[in-house]
Motif scaffolding. Structure first.
Motif, PDB file in Angstrom:
ATOM      1  N   PHE A  84      20.230  42.225  -7.713  1.00 17.78           N
ATOM      2  CA  PHE A  84      20.211  41.238  -6.633  1.00 17.78           C
ATOM      3  C   PHE A  84      21.615  40.712  -6.379  1.00 17.78           C
ATOM      4  O   PHE A  84      22.402  40.501  -7.316  1.00 17.78           O
ATOM      5  CB  PHE A  84      19.276  40.074  -6.980  1.00 17.78           C
ATOM      6  N   LYS A 131      15.339  35.665 -11.752  1.00 20.36           N
ATOM      7  CA  LYS A 131      16.606  36.376 -11.625  1.00 20.36           C
ATOM      8  C   LYS A 131      17.609  35.805 -12.614  1.00 20.36           C
ATOM      9  O   LYS A 131      17.506  34.638 -13.016  1.00 20.36           O
ATOM     10  CB  LYS A 131      17.161  36.268 -10.200  1.00 20.36           C
ATOM     11  N   GLN A 181      16.984  41.171 -11.330  1.00 17.41           N
ATOM     12  CA  GLN A 181      15.789  40.450 -10.910  1.00 17.41           C
ATOM     13  C   GLN A 181      14.543  41.110 -11.484  1.00 17.41           C
ATOM     14  O   GLN A 181      14.531  42.315 -11.761  1.00 17.41           O
ATOM     15  CB  GLN A 181      15.699  40.387  -9.388  1.00 17.41           C
ATOM     16  N   TYR A 182      13.498  40.308 -11.667  1.00 15.33           N
ATOM     17  CA  TYR A 182      12.215  40.789 -12.173  1.00 15.33           C
ATOM     18  C   TYR A 182      11.109  40.108 -11.380  1.00 15.33           C
ATOM     19  O   TYR A 182      11.195  38.918 -11.035  1.00 15.33           O
ATOM     20  CB  TYR A 182      12.043  40.470 -13.655  1.00 15.33           C
ATOM     21  N   ARG A 183      10.061  40.874 -11.101  1.00 17.59           N
ATOM     22  CA  ARG A 183       8.930  40.348 -10.335  1.00 17.59           C
ATOM     23  C   ARG A 183       7.638  40.865 -10.944  1.00 17.59           C
ATOM     24  O   ARG A 183       7.521  42.063 -11.217  1.00 17.59           O
ATOM     25  CB  ARG A 183       9.048  40.797  -8.876  1.00 17.59           C
ATOM     26  N   GLU A 196       8.468  35.377 -10.117  1.00 17.17           N
ATOM     27  CA  GLU A 196       9.754  36.058  -9.992  1.00 17.17           C
ATOM     28  C   GLU A 196      10.846  35.286 -10.732  1.00 17.17           C
ATOM     29  O   GLU A 196      10.795  34.058 -10.829  1.00 17.17           O
ATOM     30  CB  GLU A 196      10.135  36.198  -8.512  1.00 17.17           C
ATOM     31  N   LEU A 209      21.675  35.577 -12.544  1.00 17.55           N
ATOM     32  CA  LEU A 209      22.815  35.834 -11.659  1.00 17.55           C
ATOM     33  C   LEU A 209      24.083  35.190 -12.202  1.00 17.55           C
ATOM     34  O   LEU A 209      24.054  34.057 -12.704  1.00 17.55           O
ATOM     35  CB  LEU A 209      22.526  35.300 -10.251  1.00 17.55           C
ATOM     36  N   GLY A 228      18.176  42.246  -2.440  1.00 16.62           N
ATOM     37  CA  GLY A 228      17.980  42.925  -3.715  1.00 16.62           C
ATOM     38  C   GLY A 228      17.338  44.290  -3.529  1.00 16.62           C
ATOM     39  O   GLY A 228      16.852  44.634  -2.432  1.00 16.62           O
ATOM     40  N   LYS A 239      23.619  37.604  -4.095  1.00 16.55           N
ATOM     41  CA  LYS A 239      23.352  36.356  -3.380  1.00 16.55           C
ATOM     42  C   LYS A 239      24.649  35.702  -2.923  1.00 16.55           C
ATOM     43  O   LYS A 239      25.639  35.651  -3.669  1.00 16.55           O
ATOM     44  CB  LYS A 239      22.572  35.388  -4.276  1.00 16.55           C
ATOM     45  N   TYR A 269      14.693  47.084  -5.737  1.00 16.71           N
ATOM     46  CA  TYR A 269      13.865  47.368  -6.897  1.00 16.71           C
ATOM     47  C   TYR A 269      13.926  48.874  -7.215  1.00 16.71           C
ATOM     48  O   TYR A 269      13.703  49.700  -6.328  1.00 16.71           O
ATOM     49  CB  TYR A 269      12.414  46.959  -6.658  1.00 16.71           C
TER      50      TYR A 269
END
Length: 325
Positions: free
Chosen positions: A166, A205, A186-188, A203, A207, A320, A168, A322
């Motif tokens: 990700f 992240k 990031q993880y979801r 979710e 960063l 981001g 930002k 995946y």
């Protein structure tokens, strides 16, 4: 000389008629016709050959019959590979010898269950897949996959986890008047992802701010009264850990959560001098509540906008990707 020639002819004749002993085989298309509840005689008739081996399980009052089977293929000329002609025709061949194990009750002589060599090797993954599919079957009313429903869509819809990267960009000014630039992972986790049109997700992240460490030269007097020049760290965000709970409808996602942030207070690298930052909330750890609006493109690219509810300069826009879906 004549005798030698005669012996060579006899040896060649024997070698040309030499045979190899192999078991009898059935085929996949015949196994497809087998179902639990059939008797031994019915299955033997369908498979076309008697069982190769038998095992008795006295404790469970059952027995296991074993058959060999092969997979049907067709051989074609190499120049026809990847052409329409390769879809059919050619010489029929049977390869990849394997075994199938069928369990029969000793009471009524009927089939209880059966499995293959491949089934034994992949039993765990097959059981997990079966549970996922059973859950889908039990919630048919919630399944509404529209559009081009190919295999990838179905596989993706059964996958709970997403991992990716990700990037930002801060939309508000940091203490130096610039924008924070953060990058990380990031993880979801999607609850009941097979309900493809509506779902909930959690979710998170991790960063890192690429411009998080800035120095500001200052002049100070030391204990001896001498003037020294030191570089103070500017008051900046170093690490951000956004966390949300989101509601997803088709490709859109709206969520609420907070950003758990770690900043620096302005500690000098050269002398024991500290200065409280001018921007309240950037020092050490702090958390800010945020709202998130996102769009997921093909379930692989996610574009997010974050609105900071606290006014601590945490508004941002990010994108981001995946790796798994």
């Amino acid at each position: 000389m004549k005798n030698i020639i005669t012996l060579l002819i006899i040896a060649f004749a024997f070698s040309s008629t030499a045979q190899e002993s192999i078991p009898e085989y059935t085929t996949i298309d015949k196994l497809y016709k087998v179902s639990p509840g059939m008797t031994e005689d019915e299955i033997t008739s369908i498979l076309g050959i008697p069982p190769y081996d038998v095992y008795h399980d006295v404790a469970n009052n059952c027995k296991v019959l074993v058959w060999h089977y092969r997979h049907k293929h067709h051989a074609i000329p190499s120049q026809q590979q990847n052409t329409k002609a390769s879809l059919g025709g050619g010489k029929t061949t049977y390869i990849n010898a394997e075994k199938v194990y069928m369990t029969f009750s000793e009471n009524d002589k009927k089939l209880i269950n059966y499995f293959t060599d491949q089934g034994k090797k992949r039993s765990i993954s097959l059981i997990n897949a079966g549970r996922e599919l059973q859950e889908v079957c039990n919630n048919q009313g919630n399944i509404n996959i529209k559009g081009n429903t190919n295999d990838k869509t179905i596989i993706r819809s059964l996958n709970h986890h997403r991992y990716g990267a990700f990037f930002k960009l801060g939309l508000d000014q940091n203490p130096d008047g610039g924008s924070d630039i953060l990058i990380g992972g990031q993880y979801r986790y999607i609850f009941k992802p097979y309900t493809n049109q509506k779902s909930l997700s959690a979710e998170a992240k991790l960063l890192f701010n690429l411009i998080g460490k800035e120095t500001d030269p200052r002049e100070y007097l030391n204990d001896n009264g001498d003037s020294v020049s030191v570089d103070l760290w500017a008051d900046h965000l170093i690490i951000s850990i956004p966390m949300y709970v989101s509601y997803n409808y088709k490709s859109w996602s709206i969520g609420a959560g907070f950003h758990l942030n770690i900043g620096n207070e302005g500690v000098s690298e050269d002398v024991d001098v500290s200065q409280q930052g001018e921007k309240a909330g950037y020092d050490y750890g702090f958390a800010v509540p945020v709202l998130k609006l996102a769009y997921n493109l093909y379930d692989k690219v996610n574009i997010e906008y974050n609105y900071d509810l606290s006014g601590n300069s945490q508004g941002s826009l990010g994108v981001g990707y995946y790796w798994n879906f």
